[in-house]
Design an enzyme around this catalytic site. Structure first.
Site: not given
Ligand code: GLY
Length: 327
Positions: A84, A186, A204, A214, A237-238
């Site tokens: 990731s 991330t 990330t 996106r 993160t998340g």
């Molecule tokens: N937290 C990283 C993302 O949603 O791209």
């Protein structure tokens, strides 16, 4: 020409101001004495001990926190097994690895890249944006052109493991990303060095199998990461969509500015997220790592399972963060 009277007047004012500022600086230090051994310190999302080690290697030699967070974040960016971040990151739904990153230094300067393809170290490109352009953020093909102009090498970042995962996902998911089952880790890293300079970085490959184009929270200053040398820094993160809606990292720093301990600031922002988006929060993870200018730290997430890496006082630890919801 200045008269002697003007000159004397200015000198007296000058020495008064210098004296007052001198006293104020001392008073500030007196009220703000760091805990022994608190500096330097670096904290990162997830089990990223190799990254905190790389950061510590800089910090322990009296290095700058900006160099430390860049060195730290480059570790998972180059790791093909980290699916990731950077090289080896899972692709979007069309099979393209697209990367987001941001960085801030102790002066409040910021740099960011998003929707960047083919460059293994987006964090270093973000730093170049910060230091060598008048801009904060470069995107997509423009970011790639800029990176190439700065000597970065164009590479294929899709590993065999990631390609296979994508092929498998295509069969079962019919091009509809299901957010909460995707692995999502991330790296967000914040550090304060021995000279109390605060910096942060975040990198990330974003949501696996996302719609092409996106962009999540990670390259957005104040969402994925925010650092203010007067106060502290936070990184997220998340699920980026939830962090973006609340500018969580900025909010945490502002909570600390109002006097909260890093842990309490992280908890407040996670609680606010849950209050505002209860439905989204039921199945999706968000977590933060935080530190303040006293070298104190905190971490908190919506759901259990979020851990973080902390290097402080010569010890490199992985610690389980608290969470709002129970298992
Ligand atoms: N937290 C990283 C993302 O949603 O791209």
């Amino acid at each position: 020409m200045k008269s002697r009277r003007d000159f004397l007047h200015q000198s007296i004012l000058g020495s008064l101001t210098a004296g007052t500022l001198g006293f104020w600086a001392k008073a500030t230090e007196w009220f703000d004495v760091p805990e022994k051994g608190a500096f330097p310190v670096v904290i990162a999302t997830w089990d990223n001990q190799k990254a905190t080690q790389a950061a510590w290697d800089v910090l322990s030699k009296n290095g700058r926190s900006l160099d430390a967070v860049e060195a730290g974040v480059r570790i998972p960016e180059a790791d093909p097994l980290d699916t990731s971040v950077g090289y080896g990151g899972f692709p979007d739904r069309d099979g393209n690895v697209t990367l987001d990153a941001c960085i801030m230094d102790e002066f409040g300067n910021a740099g960011s890249v998003n929707f960047l393809e083919h460059i293994m170290h987006p964090i270093s490109v973000a730093r170049k944006v910060m230091e060598e352009t008048p801009h904060v953020m470069l995107s997509g093909s423009g970011a790639l052109e800029f990176a190439l102009s700065k000597g970065f090498i164009k590479e294929d970042l899709l590993t065999e493991v990631a390609r296979e995962a994508w092929e498998k996902w295509k069969i079962t998911s019919e091009y509809k990303p299901v957010i909460n089952i995707e692995r999502h880790d991330t790296i967000g890293m914040v550090a304060i060095d021995a000279q109390r300079r605060i910096a942060g970085a975040c990198s990330t490959s974003g949501l696996a199998f996302k719609i092409r184009g996106r962009v999540g929270d990670s390259p957005i200053i104040g969402a994925g990461m925010f650092a203010d040398n007067e106060v502290g820094a936070a990184a997220a993160t998340g699920l980026g969509e939830m962090v973006l809606r609340t500018l969580g990292s900025f909010l945490i720093v502002e909570e600390m500015r109002r006097g909260k301990h890093p842990q309490k600031a992280a908890e407040e922002v996670i609680r606010r997220l849950a209050r505002k988006y209860p439905k989204d929060c039921a199945d999706n993870q968000v977590g933060y790592v935080v530190l303040d200018r006293k070298g104190r730290h905190g971490a908190y997430s919506l759901h259990p399972g979020f851990n973080y890496s902390l290097y402080q006082g010569g010890q490199n630890l992985v610690v389980e963060a608290g969470s709002l919801f129970a298992k």
